[in-house]
Design a protein around this motif. Structure first.
Motif, mmCIF file in Angstrom:
data_model
loop_
_atom_site.group_PDB
_atom_site.id
_atom_site.type_symbol
_atom_site.label_atom_id
_atom_site.label_comp_id
_atom_site.label_asym_id
_atom_site.label_seq_id
_atom_site.Cartn_x
_atom_site.Cartn_y
_atom_site.Cartn_z
ATOM 1 N N LYS A 51 29.822 32.921 92.768
ATOM 2 C CA LYS A 51 30.643 31.713 92.931
ATOM 3 C C LYS A 51 30.963 31.332 94.369
ATOM 4 O O LYS A 51 31.608 30.298 94.600
ATOM 5 N N THR A 52 30.558 32.148 95.346
ATOM 6 C CA THR A 52 30.811 31.810 96.748
ATOM 7 C C THR A 52 29.530 32.048 97.552
ATOM 8 O O THR A 52 28.637 32.763 97.101
ATOM 9 N N PRO A 53 29.449 31.487 98.751
ATOM 10 C CA PRO A 53 28.248 31.690 99.568
ATOM 11 C C PRO A 53 28.323 32.926 100.463
ATOM 12 O O PRO A 53 27.384 33.193 101.211
ATOM 13 N N PHE A 54 29.405 33.703 100.379
ATOM 14 C CA PHE A 54 29.623 34.778 101.346
ATOM 15 C C PHE A 54 28.990 36.090 100.903
ATOM 16 O O PHE A 54 29.117 36.507 99.754
ATOM 17 N N ARG A 55 28.324 36.729 101.864
ATOM 18 C CA ARG A 55 27.676 38.018 101.621
ATOM 19 C C ARG A 55 28.163 39.048 102.632
ATOM 20 O O ARG A 55 27.424 39.930 103.059
ATOM 21 N N CYS A 56 29.409 38.920 102.997
ATOM 22 C CA CYS A 56 30.044 39.848 103.931
ATOM 23 C C CYS A 56 31.518 39.921 103.573
ATOM 24 O O CYS A 56 32.154 38.889 103.341
ATOM 25 N N ILE A 57 32.051 41.138 103.493
ATOM 26 C CA ILE A 57 33.464 41.331 103.155
ATOM 27 C C ILE A 57 34.121 42.272 104.153
ATOM 28 O O ILE A 57 33.456 43.045 104.832
ATOM 29 N N MET A 58 35.440 42.185 104.232
ATOM 30 C CA MET A 58 36.228 43.159 104.974
ATOM 31 C C MET A 58 37.140 43.865 103.978
ATOM 32 O O MET A 58 37.812 43.221 103.168
ATOM 33 N N GLY A 92 39.438 42.776 116.873
ATOM 34 C CA GLY A 92 39.692 41.972 115.682
ATOM 35 C C GLY A 92 41.109 41.433 115.711
ATOM 36 O O GLY A 92 42.059 42.219 115.777
ATOM 37 N N ILE A 93 41.247 40.105 115.658
ATOM 38 C CA ILE A 93 42.581 39.501 115.700
ATOM 39 C C ILE A 93 42.862 38.718 114.412
ATOM 40 O O ILE A 93 42.012 37.987 113.919
ATOM 41 N N ASN A 94 44.045 38.905 113.871
ATOM 42 C CA ASN A 94 44.512 38.128 112.728
ATOM 43 C C ASN A 94 45.383 36.984 113.250
ATOM 44 O O ASN A 94 46.296 37.218 114.051
ATOM 45 N N VAL A 95 45.087 35.769 112.800
ATOM 46 C CA VAL A 95 45.814 34.590 113.282
ATOM 47 C C VAL A 95 46.255 33.751 112.086
ATOM 48 O O VAL A 95 45.414 33.259 111.324
ATOM 49 N N PHE A 96 47.562 33.581 111.940
ATOM 50 C CA PHE A 96 48.117 32.836 110.809
ATOM 51 C C PHE A 96 49.173 31.846 111.284
ATOM 52 O O PHE A 96 50.357 32.187 111.385
ATOM 53 N N PRO A 97 48.777 30.594 111.556
ATOM 54 C CA PRO A 97 49.794 29.605 111.913
ATOM 55 C C PRO A 97 50.848 29.431 110.824
ATOM 56 O O PRO A 97 51.991 29.060 111.121
ATOM 57 N N TRP A 98 50.478 29.717 109.564
ATOM 58 C CA TRP A 98 51.470 29.613 108.487
ATOM 59 C C TRP A 98 52.674 30.511 108.774
ATOM 60 O O TRP A 98 53.826 30.069 108.669
ATOM 61 N N TRP A 99 52.423 31.763 109.130
ATOM 62 C CA TRP A 99 53.525 32.684 109.392
ATOM 63 C C TRP A 99 54.174 32.414 110.750
ATOM 64 O O TRP A 99 55.361 32.663 110.938
ATOM 65 N N GLU A 100 53.416 31.894 111.708
ATOM 66 C CA GLU A 100 54.009 31.490 112.987
ATOM 67 C C GLU A 100 55.022 30.367 112.737
ATOM 68 O O GLU A 100 56.095 30.332 113.348
ATOM 69 N N ASN A 101 54.662 29.441 111.839
ATOM 70 C CA ASN A 101 55.569 28.346 111.499
ATOM 71 C C ASN A 101 56.897 28.850 110.943
ATOM 72 O O ASN A 101 57.925 28.176 111.062
ATOM 73 N N ARG A 102 56.866 30.029 110.362
ATOM 74 C CA ARG A 102 58.091 30.605 109.765
ATOM 75 C C ARG A 102 58.863 31.459 110.765
ATOM 76 O O ARG A 102 60.093 31.362 110.856
ATOM 77 N N LYS A 128 34.232 41.798 125.831
ATOM 78 C CA LYS A 128 34.439 42.292 124.470
ATOM 79 C C LYS A 128 34.182 41.174 123.453
ATOM 80 O O LYS A 128 34.587 40.030 123.660
ATOM 81 N N THR A 129 33.524 41.513 122.355
ATOM 82 C CA THR A 129 33.387 40.570 121.251
ATOM 83 C C THR A 129 34.725 40.464 120.531
ATOM 84 O O THR A 129 35.324 41.475 120.159
ATOM 85 N N VAL A 130 35.214 39.242 120.348
ATOM 86 C CA VAL A 130 36.474 39.001 119.651
ATOM 87 C C VAL A 130 36.168 38.303 118.329
ATOM 88 O O VAL A 130 35.502 37.264 118.306
ATOM 89 N N ILE A 131 36.630 38.888 117.228
ATOM 90 C CA ILE A 131 36.398 38.338 115.896
ATOM 91 C C ILE A 131 37.733 37.942 115.269
ATOM 92 O O ILE A 131 38.712 38.692 115.333
ATOM 93 N N LEU A 132 37.756 36.750 114.685
ATOM 94 C CA LEU A 132 38.923 36.287 113.939
ATOM 95 C C LEU A 132 38.905 36.998 112.586
ATOM 96 O O LEU A 132 38.246 36.559 111.641
ATOM 97 N N THR A 133 39.623 38.126 112.498
ATOM 98 C CA THR A 133 39.481 39.002 111.334
ATOM 99 C C THR A 133 40.314 38.586 110.122
ATOM 100 O O THR A 133 40.096 39.111 109.026
ATOM 101 N N GLU A 134 41.261 37.685 110.297
ATOM 102 C CA GLU A 134 41.966 37.094 109.155
ATOM 103 C C GLU A 134 42.439 35.700 109.543
ATOM 104 O O GLU A 134 43.046 35.519 110.602
ATOM 105 N N PHE A 135 42.146 34.729 108.664
ATOM 106 C CA PHE A 135 42.741 33.399 108.780
ATOM 107 C C PHE A 135 42.740 32.775 107.393
ATOM 108 O O PHE A 135 41.916 33.115 106.543
ATOM 109 N N GLY A 136 43.690 31.887 107.151
ATOM 110 C CA GLY A 136 43.765 31.241 105.850
ATOM 111 C C GLY A 136 45.012 30.397 105.725
ATOM 112 O O GLY A 136 45.702 30.120 106.712
#
Length: 338
Positions: free
Chosen positions: A71-78, A197-207, A238-246
């Motif tokens: 049901k999704t196009p993704f073939r990579c998980i964390m 790996g950085i997690n970035v959530f403007p939703w929680w920043e807003n709170r 260094k390679t920087v990956i956005l490891t969580e966003f949503g």
């Protein structure tokens, strides 16, 4: 004599040009690795809870991965952990051609951390083609401040001593990787890790944040990229990956005020979730940067830890028939190393 010299010089010139051409043809062609586009995967769906009760079964893990493939196009998980039956994920992923970024879960229980490190080394060696990256913990500093820095370092050192093939990091929020400073500063892990790996959530920043207290869904993608840029500048090379966003999709139309300003800048709904994910994936692809959507399946247990919006981050529902957000497009090669 002049003609002889002329032809001799011409012959030498042609010989040198042919040699140069052969040398150029022999040079290996550099190919830029494809960026990763992945989803965060936890099998604690339905009534399962990581804090108590039964663990996810092998059959449950396989079923959820089948849903992702179908049901999704993704073939990579964390993934989040290697104990309590979660190590079954790697064989199931390998059988389905899914690449994995594996997090070794670290927290306050030192004995469990040791077990996680040992199991992490074991699975990294067993599945070197499926597990493509490793992380010693996820948001350990966000939860514990600097109290467990020694445990993070112990885990990284253990990976080095075991000579695992995969590049190693310690995933945390962008703020922690900036050493809680602006402009962004390096942490003590700068020279210990292979990637960031950085997690970035403007939703929680807003709170909760006073530095960036108001980022609506329409500006979330730009916010994500700006934080990546901040960290990249602080860690050149260094390679920087956005490891969580949503973005949460429910309760529909709900919002929360910022604790510092009282502003309400984040609105939960399906439209905004889709907008944030699609626009961020598009901008990441333009930059050839990697990103990981949070998350694959919504988890019912999370509101007890994260409040009203905790259980509504999945691109797929956490209950059968596991309906998934449509219109998401992964770039070609989204499961390759980067």
């Amino acid at each position: 004599m002049k003609q002889v010299l002329f032809f001799l010089m011409l012959s030498l010139l042609l010989t040198s040009q042919h040699a140069a051409a052969r040398g150029k043809q022999a040079e290996p062609k550099f190919t830029q690795p494809s960026p990763l586009q992945c989803v965060a995967f936890s099998p604690y769906v339905g009534q399962l809870n990581p804090d108590y009760g039964p663990y996810p079964s092998k059959a449950q893990i396989e079923q959820l991965l089948d849903v992702l493939v179908q049901k999704t196009p993704f073939r990579c998980i964390m993934t989040y952990g290697v104990l309590n039956g979660l190590d079954a994920t790697f064989a199931a992923a390998e059988a389905r051609g899914i690449k994995v970024i594996a997090i070794l879960w670290l927290d306050k229980d030192i004995a469990i951390n040791s077990a996680s490190i040992s199991k992490g080394i074991e699975v990294a060696r067993t599945y070197p083609k499926t597990i493509i990256k490793l992380s010693c913990g996820s948001e350990v500093r966000t939860r514990n401040g600097y109290a467990l820095d020694g445990e993070i370092t112990r885990c990284i050192n253990a990976m080095r001593e075991a000579k695992v093939a995969q590049p190693v990091t310690a995933i945390d929020t962008w703020w922690e990787w900036c050493n809680r400073a602006t402009p962004c500063q390096q942490t003590l892990f700068a020279n210990q890790v292979d990637w960031i790996g950085i997690n970035v959530f403007p939703w929680w920043e807003n709170r909760h944040a006073d530095l960036f207290p108001c980022t609506p869904a329409e500006k979330a993608a730009d916010f994500h990229l700006a934080r990546i840029e901040n960290v990249r500048r602080a860690y050149p090379g260094k390679t920087v990956i956005l490891t969580e966003f949503g973005w949460p999709y429910a309760p529909e139309g709900a919002s929360e005020p910022n604790v510092h300003t009282g502003e309400k800048c984040g609105i939960a709904n399906r439209r905004n979730q889709a907008l944030v994910i699609r626009s961020t994936l598009k901008k990441l692809a333009e930059k050839q940067w990697s990103g990981i959507i949070f998350e694959a399946f919504s988890e019912n247990w999370k509101p007890s830890n994260e409040g009203l919006f905790g259980g509504s981050w999945g691109i797929c529902s956490g209950e059968p028939p596991y309906n998934c957000l449509t219109g998401l497009t992964a770039q070609p090669g989204s499961g390759k190393r980067h």
